[in-house]
Scaffold this active site. Structure first.
Site, PDB file in Angstrom:
ATOM      1  N   HIS A 114    -106.477 -31.035  37.711  1.00 49.04           N
ATOM      2  CA  HIS A 114    -105.748 -29.847  37.244  1.00 49.04           C
ATOM      3  C   HIS A 114    -104.961 -30.252  36.008  1.00 49.04           C
ATOM      4  O   HIS A 114    -103.826 -30.706  36.089  1.00 49.04           O
ATOM      5  CB  HIS A 114    -104.832 -29.351  38.364  1.00 49.04           C
ATOM      6  CG  HIS A 114    -104.079 -28.099  38.034  1.00 49.04           C
ATOM      7  ND1 HIS A 114    -103.426 -27.350  38.995  1.00 49.04           N
ATOM      8  CD2 HIS A 114    -103.853 -27.441  36.868  1.00 49.04           C
ATOM      9  CE1 HIS A 114    -102.836 -26.313  38.436  1.00 49.04           C
ATOM     10  NE2 HIS A 114    -103.077 -26.356  37.132  1.00 49.04           N
ATOM     11  N   HIS A 156    -105.807 -20.588  39.792  1.00 45.88           N
ATOM     12  CA  HIS A 156    -104.381 -20.754  40.049  1.00 45.88           C
ATOM     13  C   HIS A 156    -103.954 -19.685  41.050  1.00 45.88           C
ATOM     14  O   HIS A 156    -104.194 -18.491  40.842  1.00 45.88           O
ATOM     15  CB  HIS A 156    -103.581 -20.562  38.756  1.00 45.88           C
ATOM     16  CG  HIS A 156    -103.692 -21.701  37.794  1.00 45.88           C
ATOM     17  ND1 HIS A 156    -104.891 -22.175  37.336  1.00 45.88           N
ATOM     18  CD2 HIS A 156    -102.727 -22.468  37.204  1.00 45.88           C
ATOM     19  CE1 HIS A 156    -104.677 -23.176  36.487  1.00 45.88           C
ATOM     20  NE2 HIS A 156    -103.370 -23.373  36.410  1.00 45.88           N
ATOM     21  N   GLU A 209     -98.584 -20.461  43.263  1.00 49.22           N
ATOM     22  CA  GLU A 209     -97.540 -21.234  42.585  1.00 49.22           C
ATOM     23  C   GLU A 209     -96.278 -20.367  42.582  1.00 49.22           C
ATOM     24  O   GLU A 209     -95.320 -20.629  43.289  1.00 49.22           O
ATOM     25  CB  GLU A 209     -97.961 -21.609  41.168  1.00 49.22           C
ATOM     26  CG  GLU A 209     -96.883 -22.364  40.410  1.00 49.22           C
ATOM     27  CD  GLU A 209     -97.218 -22.540  38.936  1.00 49.22           C
ATOM     28  OE1 GLU A 209     -96.581 -23.404  38.308  1.00 49.22           O
ATOM     29  OE2 GLU A 209     -98.091 -21.826  38.406  1.00 49.22           O
TER      30      GLU A 209
END
Length: 340
Positions: free
Chosen positions: A18, A199, A202
Site C-alpha cells: 500500500h 481503500h 480508514e
C-alpha cells in the site's frame, strides 16, 4: 529473544503493498521538479513545504497532495520519483513493492498516461536490475470523481493494460462508498484480468469494507482498521483471510487514530486477520516502511514472532509470482530463526 525496540528492520525481508508513488514525493524532489518544469508553488523552501504537513483529516492531506503532483510532467519526472522510492526499498530490505498511481490526477492536468507509465516502468526495470527489487503497478481510481470518468480512464489505459496488475479505489473516503464503482471494477476484471483493492474503513465506516468486498470483489482492503467496530465483519475477514494493508503512521497523521499507542493493528493480527504494514504516502506522513515497523515496536510491544508474521503476510498477500512469494517467506523465516 531480542527486544523489538532494538531491531534493525532493514534486516527483515518484506514487501510493501500500500504505497502511493505520488506520496513519495519529497520536498527536495518537489522543489527540484518545480524548478525544472517552471511550476510555481506556494512554497519556496523545504522548510515551508514541511511546515504544511500538518493535517487534521484525509481531505486536508489530499489538498496538498494534489498540489504537489503538479510538478510531475515528463517521463523523467516519474522515473526520478520512482527511483527515489526504490533507493529507499534497497536500503530498507523491501524485496517487492506494489506501487499505486492515480492516472486521473495526471490526465486531468494534460499529462498523458503514456508519459506516466514510460517513467514508472523504466524505473521498475532499473530497480530490478540494480537491486533485485520486483514490483508491479496498481491503477487507482479517484472515488470523488464520477464512475463514468473512471470508465473513460479504463479505455485510456487499455493499450497499457499489460503493465498493470490491479485496479484500486482511493481519494476522499467519507461520503463516497464503493458501490457506485461496481461496474468499473467488473470491467477491469473482465477486460484485463486485473486483481482489485480498495481503500475502505480508514475514515469511512465498516460498511464501506463490506461494500468493497461485495460490490467490488476486492482481493485486499487498504487500511480497514474500522473493521474492529463490526464483530460480524471481523469474523468474515478471519474466515476469508482477505488481507488488510494497514498504514500506522498515516492513520495517526490523518487523525484516524489518536496516537500510536491506541492503534489496533496488533489487535487485528491477534484476532486472526491477515494484516500487513505499509507506509501509504511516506513523504507526507513521517516515515517509510521501516519507520512504521519501528513505531509499532516502540509503542505497541509486539513480539518478534508477530513482527515476522506481519512481514510474512506482506509476501503472501502480494500480487507477485509464486517464486517471489516463496523466497520472501523463506527470508522472513530465516530472519525469525536468527532472532530467536
Amino acid at each position: 529473544m531480542p527486544d523489538p525496540k532494538t531491531i534493525d528492520f532493514a534486516t527483515l525481508p518484506k514487501a510493501e503493498l500500500h504505497l502511493h508513488i505520488e506520496g513519495t514525493l519529497t520536498p527536495t524532489r518537489m522543489l527540484a521538479l518545480a524548478e525544472r518544469n517552471r511550476v510555481t508553488l506556494r512554497y519556496g523552501s523545504e522548510a515551508e513545504v514541511l511546515a504544511a504537513y500538518e493535517f487534521d483529516s484525509l481531505q486536508s492531506f489530499l489538498d496538498l497532495y494534489y498540489e504537489g503532483m503538479s510538478v510531475l510532467q515528463r517521463p523523467e519526472d516519474y522515473y526520478d520519483l520512482a527511483q527515489d522510492y526504490f533507493a529507499v526499498c534497497a536500503a530498507e530490505g523491501i524485496r517487492h513493492a506494489e506501487l499505486g498511481f492515480d492516472p486521473q490526477g495526471h490526465t486531468s492536468r494534460g499529462v498523458a498516461v503514456d508519459v506516466v507509465l514510460d517513467g514508472l516502468t523504466a524505473a521498475q526495470a532499473d530497480a530490478e536490475r540494480a537491486h533485485g527489487i520486483t514490483s508491479c503497478l496498481i491503477m487507482n481510481i479517484l472515488r470523488h470523481l464520477p464512475p463514468d470518468d473512471a470508465l473513460q480512464t479504463l479505455d485510456t489505459i487499455a493499450p497499457h493494460a499489460d503493465k498493470i496488475a490491479a485496479i484500486g479505489l482511493d481519494s476522499s473516503e467519507v461520503g463516497f462508498p464503493p458501490e457506485p464503482f461496481e461496474a468499473v471494477f467488473a470491467q477491469a476484471r473482465s477486460r484485463f484480468g486485473w486483481r482489485a483493492v480498495a481503500h475502505a474503513g480508514e475514515e469511512g465506516p465498516p460498511a464501506y469494507i463490506s461494500g468493497a468486498l461485495d460490490a467490488l470483489q476486492v482481493d485486499r482492503i487498504d487500511h480497514g482498521i474500522r473493521a474492529a467496530e463490526d464483530a460480524a465483519l471481523i469474523s468474515r475477514l478471519v474466515q476469508s483471510q482477505v488481507p488488510l494493508t494497514v498504514c500506522p503512521l498515516s492513520n495517526v497523521r490523518l487523525c484516524a487514530v489518536e496516537d500510536m499507542t491506541k492503534h489496533n493493528i496488533l489487535d487485528l493480527l491477534r484476532a486472526g486477520l491477515c494484516v500487513t504494514v505499509n507506509s501509504d504516502d511516506p513523504s507526507y506522513f513521517g516515515g517509510y516502511l521501516n519507520a512504521n515497523f519501528a513505531a509499532l515496536a516502540t509503542d505497541l510491544d509486539p513480539s518478534t514472532a508477530e513482527l515476522a508474521t506481519l512481514a510474512r503476510n506482506s509476501f503472501t498477500a502480494s500480487f507477485t509470482d509464486a517464486g517471489t512469494i516463496a523466497a520472501g517467506v523463506a527470508g522472513v523465516d530465516a530472519w525469525l530463526a536468527s532472532h530467536s
